[in-house]
Design a protein around this motif. Structure first.
Motif, mmCIF file in Angstrom:
data_model
loop_
_atom_site.group_PDB
_atom_site.id
_atom_site.type_symbol
_atom_site.label_atom_id
_atom_site.label_comp_id
_atom_site.label_asym_id
_atom_site.label_seq_id
_atom_site.Cartn_x
_atom_site.Cartn_y
_atom_site.Cartn_z
ATOM 1 N N HIS A 175 39.003 53.703 -60.949
ATOM 2 C CA HIS A 175 40.757 53.432 -60.879
ATOM 3 C C HIS A 175 41.685 54.057 -60.481
ATOM 4 C CE1 HIS A 175 39.978 49.696 -64.150
ATOM 5 N NE2 HIS A 175 39.177 50.062 -63.204
ATOM 6 N N GLU A 176 41.052 54.921 -60.624
ATOM 7 C CA GLU A 176 42.324 56.893 -59.838
ATOM 8 C C GLU A 176 42.297 56.861 -58.864
ATOM 9 O OE1 GLU A 176 40.877 60.041 -62.434
ATOM 10 O OE2 GLU A 176 41.449 60.168 -64.297
ATOM 11 N N ILE A 177 40.705 56.631 -57.955
ATOM 12 C CA ILE A 177 40.425 56.794 -56.662
ATOM 13 C C ILE A 177 41.335 55.168 -56.087
ATOM 14 C CG2 ILE A 177 39.300 56.558 -54.419
ATOM 15 C CD1 ILE A 177 38.001 58.322 -56.140
ATOM 16 N N LEU A 178 41.606 54.453 -56.788
ATOM 17 C CA LEU A 178 41.727 52.997 -55.929
ATOM 18 C C LEU A 178 43.578 53.577 -56.274
ATOM 19 C CD1 LEU A 178 39.462 50.248 -57.030
ATOM 20 C CD2 LEU A 178 39.471 50.903 -55.134
ATOM 21 N N ASP A 179 43.823 53.485 -57.238
ATOM 22 C CA ASP A 179 45.374 53.775 -57.420
ATOM 23 C C ASP A 179 46.400 54.883 -56.365
ATOM 24 O OD1 ASP A 179 44.966 51.794 -59.272
ATOM 25 O OD2 ASP A 179 45.654 53.151 -61.128
ATOM 26 N N ALA A 180 45.464 55.954 -55.486
ATOM 27 C CA ALA A 180 46.024 56.480 -55.130
ATOM 28 C C ALA A 180 45.960 56.404 -53.998
ATOM 29 C CB ALA A 180 45.103 58.209 -55.418
ATOM 30 N N GLY A 181 45.015 55.465 -53.122
ATOM 31 C CA GLY A 181 44.459 55.448 -51.953
ATOM 32 C C GLY A 181 45.586 54.552 -51.083
ATOM 33 N N ALA A 210 35.822 49.439 -49.607
ATOM 34 C CA ALA A 210 36.108 51.553 -50.235
ATOM 35 C C ALA A 210 37.393 51.917 -49.653
ATOM 36 C CB ALA A 210 35.161 51.888 -48.431
ATOM 37 N N VAL A 211 37.778 52.927 -50.523
ATOM 38 C CA VAL A 211 38.733 53.629 -50.597
ATOM 39 C C VAL A 211 38.071 55.132 -50.603
ATOM 40 C CG1 VAL A 211 41.005 54.913 -51.677
ATOM 41 C CG2 VAL A 211 40.408 51.640 -51.192
ATOM 42 N N THR A 212 39.340 56.142 -49.699
ATOM 43 C CA THR A 212 38.347 57.218 -48.929
ATOM 44 C C THR A 212 39.724 58.392 -48.887
ATOM 45 O OG1 THR A 212 36.562 56.531 -48.149
ATOM 46 C CG2 THR A 212 37.039 58.782 -47.552
ATOM 47 N N LEU A 213 39.637 58.913 -49.603
ATOM 48 C CA LEU A 213 40.735 60.360 -49.898
ATOM 49 C C LEU A 213 39.993 61.699 -49.562
ATOM 50 C CD1 LEU A 213 42.534 59.309 -53.560
ATOM 51 C CD2 LEU A 213 42.786 58.515 -51.028
ATOM 52 N N VAL A 222 37.534 76.857 -46.540
ATOM 53 C CA VAL A 222 37.993 74.951 -47.105
ATOM 54 C C VAL A 222 39.171 75.332 -45.445
ATOM 55 C CG1 VAL A 222 38.496 73.069 -48.629
ATOM 56 C CG2 VAL A 222 36.382 74.823 -48.629
ATOM 57 N N ILE A 223 39.387 74.256 -45.694
ATOM 58 C CA ILE A 223 41.275 73.275 -44.747
ATOM 59 C C ILE A 223 41.104 72.294 -45.352
ATOM 60 C CG2 ILE A 223 41.707 72.829 -43.047
ATOM 61 C CD1 ILE A 223 39.851 74.180 -41.360
ATOM 62 N N PRO A 224 42.688 72.882 -46.332
ATOM 63 C CA PRO A 224 42.542 71.497 -47.420
ATOM 64 C C PRO A 224 43.712 70.946 -46.176
ATOM 65 C CG PRO A 224 42.934 73.723 -48.085
ATOM 66 C CD PRO A 224 42.955 74.211 -47.232
ATOM 67 N N MET A 225 43.427 69.525 -46.872
ATOM 68 C CA MET A 225 44.392 68.208 -46.335
ATOM 69 C C MET A 225 45.118 67.532 -47.161
ATOM 70 S SD MET A 225 41.680 67.217 -43.406
ATOM 71 C CE MET A 225 42.292 65.692 -42.579
ATOM 72 N N VAL A 226 46.353 67.181 -46.973
ATOM 73 C CA VAL A 226 47.179 66.745 -47.712
ATOM 74 C C VAL A 226 48.105 65.682 -47.184
ATOM 75 C CG1 VAL A 226 47.650 68.566 -48.944
ATOM 76 C CG2 VAL A 226 48.995 68.403 -47.725
ATOM 77 N N ASN A 227 48.501 64.394 -48.339
ATOM 78 C CA ASN A 227 49.162 63.519 -47.186
ATOM 79 C C ASN A 227 50.768 63.743 -47.442
ATOM 80 O OD1 ASN A 227 47.157 61.229 -46.639
ATOM 81 N ND2 ASN A 227 46.901 60.786 -48.674
#
Length: 224
Positions: A32-38, A88-91, A190-195
């Protein structure tokens, strides 16, 4: 009683099996957390015996996911009676850069859902779904908009996907290099990616001085 039978007896969704548990899991709260954030769900279904995948806006209400589109599109009109579907929802959280191209990867969170998609026939459920989809993108935006007209409702189709199976895949951390490559002068990390939301650009016909609606800062707050 098996874990699957226990889930069914408790009224929980049945979850798909994962072969590699180091990156996967079945935690419904995390799903649910991933679905709600995408923002975008890639929806898969079969059309004329061919697999199709379409990116779509969506929203979750409980254990149901709603997607919408023009009532004449094939994903709406051809799936109205109830058909197997998945999404599928991917972050993506970062690029994982290793010393070997073989070990390059991504840090990500992904929710995979399987279920039965059917057309929403009830008019109030359709309105609630469209409000949820709108507010999923910009919290509170539905109430900022004018009321939908009957012709707009007629032109819009809403599908609901009952979550019957769900799983997550998550990767975190740095690169996993071969022992012999550690300490070499090849950069790794690691190269962070942000929205992020940029500066709102008003349409040319918006009167000067019209304030940016509250849904925009609410969306920024949602992104963190």
């Amino acid at each position: 009683m098996s874990s699957m039978e226990k889930r069914q007896a408790a009224g929980l969704p049945k979850y798909a099996r994962i072969r590699q548990m180091n990156c996967g899991g079945y935690d419904r709260k995390r799903v649910h957390e991933i679905l709600d954030a995408g923002f975008v769900a890639h929806c898969g279904f079969v059309h004329e015996d061919r697999p199709m995948v379409i990116p779509m806006a969506y929203a979750r209400i409980g254990d149901k996911i709603y997607i919408h589109g023009a009532s004449t599109t094939r994903i709406i009109k051809d799936n109205s009676v109830g058909v197997p579907a998945s999404l599928a929802v991917t972050l993506v959280d970062g690029l994982v850069v290793a010393r070997s191209a073989f070990h390059h990867s991504m840090n990500y969170r992904c929710a995979i859902v399987h279920g039965t998609a059917r057309l929403v026939e009830d008019s109030q459920e359709q309105i609630d779904a469209l409000a949820a989809i709108t507010d999923h993108l910009l919290p509170g935006r539905w109430d900022e908009c004018r009321e939908m007209m009957p012709k707009e409702h007629k032109a819009t189709g809403v599908l609901v996907l009952d979550i019957e199976h769900a799983s997550i895949k998550i990767r975190t951390g740095g690169p996993v290099d071969d022992q012999e490559d550690l300490g070499t002068d090849i950069w790794a990390g690691v190269i962070p990616m942000v929205n992020a939301l940029g500066q709102p650009l008003p349409a040319p016909d918006v009167p000067e001085g019209t304030p940016v609606p509250a849904s925009v800062p609410a969306a920024r707050q949602k992104l963190g």
